[in-house]
Scaffold this active site. Structure first.
Site, PDB file in Angstrom:
ATOM      1  N   HIS A  93       0.831  -1.227   0.000  1.00 35.06           N
ATOM      2  CA  HIS A  93       0.000   0.000   0.000  1.00 35.06           C
ATOM      3  C   HIS A  93       0.856   1.263   0.000  1.00 35.06           C
ATOM      4  CE1 HIS A  93      -3.330  -2.730   1.288  1.00 35.06           C
ATOM      5  NE2 HIS A  93      -2.354  -3.283   1.988  1.00 35.06           N
TER       6      HIS A  93
ATOM      7  N   SER B  49      15.156  22.676 -14.848  1.00 38.48           N
ATOM      8  CA  SER B  49      13.967  23.450 -15.158  1.00 38.48           C
ATOM      9  C   SER B  49      14.407  24.802 -15.683  1.00 38.48           C
ATOM     10  CB  SER B  49      13.123  23.632 -13.892  1.00 38.48           C
ATOM     11  OG  SER B  49      12.299  24.771 -14.024  1.00 38.48           O
TER      12      SER B  49
ATOM     13  N   LYS C  37      15.998  22.579  -9.617  1.00 36.69           N
ATOM     14  CA  LYS C  37      15.362  21.319 -10.018  1.00 36.69           C
ATOM     15  C   LYS C  37      16.302  20.332 -10.700  1.00 36.69           C
ATOM     16  CE  LYS C  37      11.110  20.914 -10.525  1.00 36.69           C
ATOM     17  NZ  LYS C  37      10.139  20.094  -9.840  1.00 36.69           N
TER      18      LYS C  37
ATOM     19  N   GLU D 193      10.065   9.379 -16.325  1.00 30.21           N
ATOM     20  CA  GLU D 193       8.680   9.780 -16.581  1.00 30.21           C
ATOM     21  C   GLU D 193       8.248   9.413 -18.001  1.00 30.21           C
ATOM     22  OE1 GLU D 193       7.961  13.951 -14.951  1.00 30.21           O
ATOM     23  OE2 GLU D 193      10.096  13.646 -14.599  1.00 30.21           O
TER      24      GLU D 193
ATOM     25  N   TYR E  58      -7.540 -11.711 -47.106  1.00 25.85           N
ATOM     26  CA  TYR E  58      -6.974 -10.366 -46.974  1.00 25.85           C
ATOM     27  C   TYR E  58      -8.028  -9.281 -47.162  1.00 25.85           C
ATOM     28  CZ  TYR E  58      -4.141  -6.220 -47.754  1.00 25.85           C
ATOM     29  OH  TYR E  58      -3.606  -4.961 -47.668  1.00 25.85           O
TER      30      TYR E  58
HETATM   31  N1  ARG Z   1       0.182  -2.256 -48.914  1.00 26.29           N
HETATM   32  C1  ARG Z   1      -0.613  -3.413 -48.671  1.00 26.29           C
HETATM   33  C2  ARG Z   1      -0.646  -3.757 -47.186  1.00 26.29           C
HETATM   34  O1  ARG Z   1       0.145  -3.230 -46.483  1.00 26.29           O
HETATM   35  C3  ARG Z   1      -0.070  -4.571 -49.429  1.00 26.29           C
HETATM   36  C4  ARG Z   1      -1.060  -5.615 -49.801  1.00 26.29           C
HETATM   37  C5  ARG Z   1      -2.023  -5.056 -50.786  1.00 26.29           C
HETATM   38  N2  ARG Z   1      -2.847  -6.078 -51.345  1.00 26.29           N
HETATM   39  C6  ARG Z   1      -3.917  -5.810 -52.064  1.00 26.29           C
HETATM   40  N3  ARG Z   1      -4.589  -6.794 -52.512  1.00 26.29           N
HETATM   41  N4  ARG Z   1      -4.296  -4.584 -52.252  1.00 26.29           N
HETATM   42  O2  ARG Z   1      -1.469  -4.507 -46.710  1.00 26.29           O
END
Ligand code: ARG
Length: 455
Positions: A153, A274, A280, A287, A314
């Site tokens: 504490h 400071s 200081k 920090e 993707y």
């Molecule tokens: N610059 C893109 C990224 O960082 C690369 C991949 C892009 N792929 C696509 N199908 N547009 O993710």
């Protein structure tokens, strides 16, 4: 690069939101390494000719040289690092450059580049953590007997040694290192060859490229390969925990540096003055280490938010994976370096620490333990009696060790003068010999164990 089905140029805003070369140029080296391995594999598999591969490798070398010299033209119009490299390659070696992208997509390319970058970040961080642990070990060894108050504490609880306190952080940073090492082991599989998402009809050898790039194996599912970012999430989670540890230590340095505590001194190298208050000496580095922990956790949160709603495989959202990751590891790197510097630099003020170690009736538990061991009192009763002794000492304005024997005997006539042997902070700390306890011998044993492990 993809203009075939388009008849108009993208809107300026389209380019503005799409462009990533400003930050993914940090993947340049990884991109070249991936391309070299890919081209070599394509040739070995008979997908491209030896002459074409030779031209491509020479061109990639030239691109690498331009980058090393700062002469590479990074251009927004080519969007990202992958297309910047390919476009430059085409300028240098002509249309044969276009063969490099056979059996590859930017999707597996970016997954590879980013994975390589994170893997290197793991290695750098592990090295830095070892350095910090060594600095802590050296200080701990030199201060295995230096008394200070142990707190709960933030109230004085029981005397400990400064060495013991520092060794607690050696443990924390040791767990951080093991988290990074563990995540690194798990992520060391290659996405290259997953192509856009479904794999490739070309007779590619993913095991060969994986091996050439230092991976244990190719990733086993092409959809996963292009859309997994948990290697980065794990890196950021481990980074956030590590930054939290750094922040706690930084906070202690800030507190110890105050004139009110006065437990340590930092030299001019790790303090600032400071502009208005001439007296200081501020622990700004500590920090800032404390403050930067915010970035580490923010980065983990940020990438988790990017990923949580993404269907396979993707999506362009994933381009947002890089900035938080770069930023988190940049701030972790400077924080680890600054903390290592501060630990080596700081000097304890043993008189201040020892005085504080004895204040606040910090050996009260030792009195209670003595009553249990010597007078065979039940601990609860001993606790109560010790409380009465503390109350009496407080009323008389003295420490427990200064309380006259008559006062103690008024509470229990069986108390003898040898009780004073356990009432000093040094005796208190030295008595805590249990495994992992604060006794100087235990601290030295832990220092020796860690020295061996860090060899
Ligand atoms: N610059 C893109 C990224 O960082 C690369 C991949 C892009 N792929 C696509 N199908 N547009 O993710």
């Amino acid at each position: 690069m993809w203009g075939g089905r388009f008849s108009a140029r993208p809107d300026a805003l389209m380019q503005a939101i799409n462009v990533s070369i400003g930050f993914d140029r940090r993947l340049a080296e990884q991109d070249l390494a991936g391309s070299r391995a890919h081209a070599a594999m394509l040739r070995k598999q008979g997908v491209i000719s030896s002459e074409d591969e030779a031209a491509i490798q020479k061109g990639l070398e030239a691109v690498g040289r331009e980058m090393a010299e700062g002469a590479f033209p990074f251009r927004d119009e080519f969007e990202d690092i992958h297309m910047n490299v390919e476009a430059r390659l085409a300028e240098l070696i002509g249309p044969v450059a276009g063969r490099l992208h056979t059996a590859r997509s930017r999707n597996d390319q970016v997954a590879l580049d980013f994975r390589l970058w994170v893997r290197e970040a793991f290695d750098r961080t592990l090295e830095q953590l070892r350095g910090l642990q060594r600095a802590l070990l050296a200080k701990a060894e030199a201060n295995a007997e230096t008394l200070m108050p142990g707190f709960t504490h933030l109230q004085p609880a029981q005397p400990v040694t400064f060495g013991h306190h520092l060794m607690a952080y050696v443990e924390m940073f040791g767990r951080d290192a093991s988290r990074f090492a563990d995540a690194r082991r798990r992520m060391n599989e290659s996405p290259l060859g997953a192509a856009a998402l479904a794999g490739s009809p070309f007779p590619i050898d993913r095991h060969a490229t994986a091996q050439a790039l230092g991976f244990d194996a190719p990733m086993a599912n092409s959809l996963d390969a292009v859309s997994d970012r948990d290697f980065a999430l794990e890196a950021l989670a481990a980074g956030a925990i590590c930054a939290t540890h750094l922040s706690r230590l930084a906070e202690e340095i800030v507190v110890w540096m105050t004139p009110q505590f006065g437990f340590i001194r930092l030299s001019d190298s790790f303090t600032t003055g400071s502009s208005i208050m001439p007296q200081k000496k501020n622990p700004d580095a500590a920090e800032l280490v404390r403050g930067k922990a915010g970035r580490a956790l923010a980065a983990f949160t940020q990438l988790t938010m990017v990923m949580k709603g993404l269907p396979l495989a993707y999506s362009k959202d994933m381009q947002e994976d890089k900035v938080p990751t770069f930023e988190a590891f940049d701030s972790l790197e400077i924080s680890l370096a600054a903390m290592t510097g501060m630990i080596a630099d700081l000097e304890p003020v043993p008189e201040r620490m020892a005085a504080a170690a004895g204040a606040g009736f910090s050996t009260a538990t030792d009195l209670a333990d003595w009553l249990v061991r010597r007078l065979d009192l039940p601990f609860r009763q001993a606790h109560h009696l010790t409380g009465a002794a503390v109350k009496r000492a407080e009323a008389l304005g003295v420490d427990l060790a200064e309380l006259p024997l008559a006062e103690l005997q008024a509470l229990d006539p069986a108390i003898t003068a040898d009780v004073y042997e356990v009432l000093t902070p040094a005796a208190s700390a030295a008595s805590r010999k249990s495994y992992g306890g604060t006794a100087p011998d235990q601290v030295r044993a832990q220092v020796a164990r860690w020295k061996e492990m860090l060899k």
